[in-house]
Write a protein that holds these residues in place. Structure first.
Motif, PDB file in Angstrom:
ATOM      1  N   ASP A 343       0.831  -1.206   0.000  1.00  0.00           N
ATOM      2  CA  ASP A 343       0.000   0.000   0.000  1.00  0.00           C
ATOM      3  C   ASP A 343       0.869   1.261   0.000  1.00  0.00           C
ATOM      4  O   ASP A 343       0.555   2.244  -0.673  1.00  0.00           O
ATOM      5  CB  ASP A 343      -0.908  -0.017   1.231  1.00  0.00           C
ATOM      6  N   GLN A 344       1.976   1.215   0.735  1.00  0.00           N
ATOM      7  CA  GLN A 344       2.878   2.363   0.784  1.00  0.00           C
ATOM      8  C   GLN A 344       3.509   2.621  -0.580  1.00  0.00           C
ATOM      9  O   GLN A 344       3.600   3.778  -1.034  1.00  0.00           O
ATOM     10  CB  GLN A 344       3.974   2.118   1.839  1.00  0.00           C
ATOM     11  N   ILE A 345       3.944   1.561  -1.234  1.00  0.00           N
ATOM     12  CA  ILE A 345       4.539   1.699  -2.568  1.00  0.00           C
ATOM     13  C   ILE A 345       3.503   2.242  -3.552  1.00  0.00           C
ATOM     14  O   ILE A 345       3.805   3.106  -4.386  1.00  0.00           O
ATOM     15  CB  ILE A 345       5.102   0.347  -3.043  1.00  0.00           C
ATOM     16  N   TYR A 346       2.253   1.765  -3.432  1.00  0.00           N
ATOM     17  CA  TYR A 346       1.178   2.220  -4.320  1.00  0.00           C
ATOM     18  C   TYR A 346       0.941   3.724  -4.137  1.00  0.00           C
ATOM     19  O   TYR A 346       0.815   4.479  -5.116  1.00  0.00           O
ATOM     20  CB  TYR A 346      -0.096   1.440  -4.025  1.00  0.00           C
ATOM     21  N   GLY A 352       3.808  10.759  -6.602  1.00  0.00           N
ATOM     22  CA  GLY A 352       4.942  11.256  -7.371  1.00  0.00           C
ATOM     23  C   GLY A 352       6.298  10.855  -6.845  1.00  0.00           C
ATOM     24  O   GLY A 352       7.320  11.208  -7.434  1.00  0.00           O
ATOM     25  N   VAL A 353       6.330  10.114  -5.712  1.00  0.00           N
ATOM     26  CA  VAL A 353       7.611   9.631  -5.206  1.00  0.00           C
ATOM     27  C   VAL A 353       8.182   8.611  -6.183  1.00  0.00           C
ATOM     28  O   VAL A 353       9.387   8.555  -6.427  1.00  0.00           O
ATOM     29  CB  VAL A 353       7.453   9.007  -3.802  1.00  0.00           C
ATOM     30  N   ALA A 440       3.103  -1.838  -8.424  1.00  0.00           N
ATOM     31  CA  ALA A 440       3.404  -1.877  -6.989  1.00  0.00           C
ATOM     32  C   ALA A 440       3.577  -3.311  -6.500  1.00  0.00           C
ATOM     33  O   ALA A 440       4.415  -3.592  -5.640  1.00  0.00           O
ATOM     34  CB  ALA A 440       2.301  -1.182  -6.201  1.00  0.00           C
ATOM     35  N   VAL A 441       2.794  -4.229  -7.040  1.00  0.00           N
ATOM     36  CA  VAL A 441       2.933  -5.647  -6.678  1.00  0.00           C
ATOM     37  C   VAL A 441       4.319  -6.147  -7.073  1.00  0.00           C
ATOM     38  O   VAL A 441       4.991  -6.846  -6.310  1.00  0.00           O
ATOM     39  CB  VAL A 441       1.825  -6.491  -7.363  1.00  0.00           C
ATOM     40  N   THR A 442       4.739  -5.789  -8.275  1.00  0.00           N
ATOM     41  CA  THR A 442       6.059  -6.204  -8.755  1.00  0.00           C
ATOM     42  C   THR A 442       7.177  -5.626  -7.890  1.00  0.00           C
ATOM     43  O   THR A 442       8.182  -6.297  -7.627  1.00  0.00           O
ATOM     44  CB  THR A 442       6.257  -5.763 -10.212  1.00  0.00           C
ATOM     45  N   GLU A 443       6.987  -4.401  -7.421  1.00  0.00           N
ATOM     46  CA  GLU A 443       8.034  -3.726  -6.656  1.00  0.00           C
ATOM     47  C   GLU A 443       8.012  -4.092  -5.174  1.00  0.00           C
ATOM     48  O   GLU A 443       8.932  -3.725  -4.445  1.00  0.00           O
ATOM     49  CB  GLU A 443       7.898  -2.207  -6.824  1.00  0.00           C
ATOM     50  N   THR A 444       6.981  -4.788  -4.729  1.00  0.00           N
ATOM     51  CA  THR A 444       6.928  -5.252  -3.338  1.00  0.00           C
ATOM     52  C   THR A 444       7.624  -6.606  -3.273  1.00  0.00           C
ATOM     53  O   THR A 444       7.042  -7.644  -3.585  1.00  0.00           O
ATOM     54  CB  THR A 444       5.473  -5.378  -2.845  1.00  0.00           C
ATOM     55  N   HIS A 445       8.904  -6.597  -2.904  1.00  0.00           N
ATOM     56  CA  HIS A 445       9.719  -7.826  -2.954  1.00  0.00           C
ATOM     57  C   HIS A 445       9.124  -8.924  -2.082  1.00  0.00           C
ATOM     58  O   HIS A 445       9.229 -10.109  -2.400  1.00  0.00           O
ATOM     59  CB  HIS A 445      11.145  -7.510  -2.508  1.00  0.00           C
ATOM     60  N   ARG A 550      -8.483   9.381  -4.609  1.00  0.00           N
ATOM     61  CA  ARG A 550      -8.484   9.570  -3.150  1.00  0.00           C
ATOM     62  C   ARG A 550      -8.862   8.283  -2.437  1.00  0.00           C
ATOM     63  O   ARG A 550      -8.247   7.904  -1.429  1.00  0.00           O
ATOM     64  CB  ARG A 550      -9.465  10.688  -2.801  1.00  0.00           C
ATOM     65  N   GLU A 551      -9.861   7.592  -2.933  1.00  0.00           N
ATOM     66  CA  GLU A 551     -10.303   6.345  -2.296  1.00  0.00           C
ATOM     67  C   GLU A 551      -9.253   5.246  -2.436  1.00  0.00           C
ATOM     68  O   GLU A 551      -9.079   4.436  -1.529  1.00  0.00           O
ATOM     69  CB  GLU A 551     -11.639   5.888  -2.900  1.00  0.00           C
ATOM     70  N   ALA A 552      -8.571   5.224  -3.574  1.00  0.00           N
ATOM     71  CA  ALA A 552      -7.520   4.215  -3.763  1.00  0.00           C
ATOM     72  C   ALA A 552      -6.397   4.423  -2.753  1.00  0.00           C
ATOM     73  O   ALA A 552      -5.818   3.463  -2.226  1.00  0.00           O
ATOM     74  CB  ALA A 552      -6.975   4.280  -5.181  1.00  0.00           C
ATOM     75  N   LYS A 553      -6.089   5.669  -2.454  1.00  0.00           N
ATOM     76  CA  LYS A 553      -5.062   5.964  -1.447  1.00  0.00           C
ATOM     77  C   LYS A 553      -5.562   5.659  -0.038  1.00  0.00           C
ATOM     78  O   LYS A 553      -4.788   5.261   0.832  1.00  0.00           O
ATOM     79  CB  LYS A 553      -4.657   7.437  -1.531  1.00  0.00           C
ATOM     80  N   ARG A 554      -6.847   5.836   0.172  1.00  0.00           N
ATOM     81  CA  ARG A 554      -7.396   5.751   1.525  1.00  0.00           C
ATOM     82  C   ARG A 554      -7.767   4.334   1.937  1.00  0.00           C
ATOM     83  O   ARG A 554      -7.515   3.919   3.072  1.00  0.00           O
ATOM     84  CB  ARG A 554      -8.632   6.653   1.627  1.00  0.00           C
TER      85      ARG A 554
END
Length: 610
Positions: A343-346, A352-353, A440-445, A550-554
């Motif tokens: 979720d953090q990576i997403y 923009g990070v 994000a799934v790919t980047e979550t080792h 907003r909902e996707a982040k929340r």
């Protein structure tokens, strides 16, 4: 000295137990970096007798032809006086041998288990440790004897196979070569000296041992060789007198044999001046001292390799992830932590990070405005359609000043076309949000470690986005419908003012359906629709961001978390199922890391104490 060599022996045993030795891998290993002494000689050169003299026990198989058919890694451990001697094999870790005849039989049996009852050879080593108060701390590797011809039952390649096996050990820069040559043969034909010249031409790593000195022809001696005149090495040659076959048959013990050896060199005129550095006892002490010196010189390199390997093992273990907790609570916590990382990576992508979130702005800044501009109102604002709608809207009573109902119908029928770009904007953002989920799934080792959980998280996130898309589409279409259901009054209040500016209300009602009048109506409608498009261009992105981004982040995984809380333990466990190969790899790496950290601490302690 004993502590240093004992430490190396300990590390070598641990490396061997883990399979972390050079013969198993082409990569540099801790085993490769630790100095060891390889014993090289031709068949019947007296190699086995030299080893038994150093150990002080009969424990090696004997016979004609190739007797040593597998490398024997022999580690000697000095014990306190009065301690009972015993031997241990790595392949029989819980069994102690106090009968050295049984040790000899086990070496033979273990060789046969690998090669069969044939005369074939194997590069798989046998590891033997001997604990005795009568030995010095030392590691010796007994290699198969070099030969020039294959005997019956052996392939023609046996000569080259043995040579290649010997080379694989003695070519290593940390290997000390103990070259065994019989004195009763010409040194120029010595198999050991020949191969040592090739791998160690300067003689820096070679220690020469001359056997069978007592069996030389009468009138000849080995003084020139022992004094280094015939073939000079960096270190002095050592001469030994092995037990004769008659001594072996009579079971003459090693203590008596060593006494005879000392007497031989002390009483023989040719060797009397060399007696202080002759014999198997001197050889054992010299080897131990030399090994200690080499180990000390190699400590910086060993430390460097260990530190590098520890870092690599830690990185590999981090990549593989932590082992799964045994209890349900621990498993739930692990899943929640992995989901939190995902979720953090997403969110970082959206904020923009990380890359990807900027594409959503492109939908609002380019795609939506372009779609609104491309809308064609020709059909709705065609002259015949305007006349038709206004006439129908007037019904039985024509309009008095402005065709209000006609305007409404024209505007409503035109604004409906804006629903298409609104829906397209929602779908485009949905596609980008979904794309970011996969990224994000790919980047979550941590998700790579658990394939089942990866699938569940991906599906749960996509299902949440589907629900958000439906809500967003409903909200965006409602914005369009709102514009259709209530027209801006101020815009139309301007229309009657034209009468005061020169309009003629006395004209026939039918004049109001002429082409000029209808064009004026179409222009007015188009102006109003453009005003609405400009308004929706700003409000639709707000709706999309509120309902989707907003909902996707929340709360992207809120539904999944609810399901997890009610999930049965068996189902929960299945989400953390790993590839067995990964689990096995992690266990092996953890053991190896433990070995290297232990070696790191102990070698650092030795280095600091120097």
């Amino acid at each position: 000295m004993e502590n240093l060599i004992s430490l190396v022996n300990k590390i070598q045993r641990a490396c061997t137990a883990l399979g972390d030795y050079g013969e198993a891998s082409a990569l540099p290993t801790l085993w490769d970096s630790l100095p060891a002494i390889a014993v090289v000689g031709g068949q019947s050169s007296g190699k086995s007798s030299v080893l038994e003299s150093i150990v002080g026990k009969d424990f090696l198989p004997r016979g004609s032809g190739i007797v040593t058919r597998r490398p024997l890694v022999l580690q000697l451990h000095k014990m306190d006086e009065g301690s009972r001697e015993y031997a241990e094999f790595l392949h029989l870790p819980r069994r102690r041998f106090t009968d050295f005849a049984a040790v000899r039989k086990e070496i033979q049996d273990e060789t046969d288990r690998e090669t069969g009852r044939s005369k074939m050879i194997s590069s798989v080593p046998i590891h033997l440790s001997i604990y005795s108060p009568n030995v010095v701390n030392l590691t010796l590797i007994d290699l198969p004897g070099l030969t020039k011809v294959a005997v019956e039952g052996q392939p023609e390649s046996i000569v080259l196979d043995i040579e290649n096996m010997v080379r694989s050990y003695i070519e290593k820069p940390n290997c000390i070569i103990l070259a065994i040559s019989p004195a009763n043969q010409d040194l120029a034909t010595s198999d050991a000296i020949k191969i040592c010249r090739e791998v160690d031409p300067t003689g820096e790593r070679t220690l020469g041992v001359l056997t069978k000195i007592d069996l030389m022809d009468k009138g000849t001696d080995a003084v020139e060789i022992l004094e280094g005149k015939s073939y000079r090495l960096k270190f002095p040659w050592v001469g030994v007198v092995n037990r004769s076959q008659q001594d072996i048959n009579k079971n003459v013990d090693m203590i008596a044999a060593r006494r005879r050896e000392r007497e031989y060199f002390a009483s023989t005129p040719e060797y009397k001046h060399l007696a202080h550095r002759m014999g198997s006892e001197h050889l054992a002490k010299m080897l131990s001292k030399h090994l200690e010196t080499v180990i000390k010189s190699k400590i910086p390199g060993i430390q460097s390799l260990i530190n590098k390997t520890v870092s690599e093992l830690e990185a590999e273990l981090n990549r593989l992830g932590k082992p799964v907790a045994a209890d349900a609570g621990g498993k739930l916590y692990t899943i929640m932590e992995i989901c939190r990382l995902f979720d953090q990576i997403y969110k970082e992508h959206l904020d923009g990070v990380r890359s990807g979130g900027d594409k959503i702005y492109n939908v609002f800044d380019n795609q939506l405005p372009s779609a609104l501009k491309r809308l064609q109102f020709d059909k709705q604002l065609a002259m015949e359609n305007i006349r038709k709608l206004i006439t129908e809207a007037d019904g039985y009573q024509p309009h008095l000043i402005a065709p209000e109902q006609g305007y409404r119908r024209l505007i409503e029928s035109t604004l409906v076309t804006i629903r298409g770009p609104a829906e397209a904007a929602v779908d485009a953002v949905h596609g980008l949000l979904k794309e970011l989920v996969h990224k994000a799934v790919t980047e979550t080792h941590e998700l790579k470690q658990y394939p089942a959980l990866r699938v569940e998280v991906t599906n749960a996130a996509c299902e949440s986005l589907e629900r958000m898309r439906d809500t967003s589409k409903k909200a965006s279409l409602q914005l369009v419908d709102m514009e259709c259901s209530y027209l801006t009054v101020d815009f139309f209040r301007k229309l009657p003012q034209d009468v005061d500016k020169g309009g003629n209300p006395t004209h026939s009602i039918f004049d109001r359906y002429n082409d000029a009048y209808l064009r004026r109506v179409g222009t007015t409608v188009l102006s109003y629709v453009n005003m609405v498009c400009a308004s929706l261009r700003n409000s639709i992105p707000k709706s999309v961001v509120y309902c989707q981004v907003r909902e996707a982040k929340r709360c992207l995984l809120d539904h999944f978390f609810t399901e997890l809380g009610a999930m049965e333990p068996k189902r929960l466990s299945s989400l953390l199922n790993e590839d067995p190969a990964v689990m096995e790899r992690r266990t092996a790496l953890a053991k190896r890391l433990e070995l290297y950290r232990s070696a790191q601490a102990e070698i650092d302690a030795v280095a600091w104490s120097k």
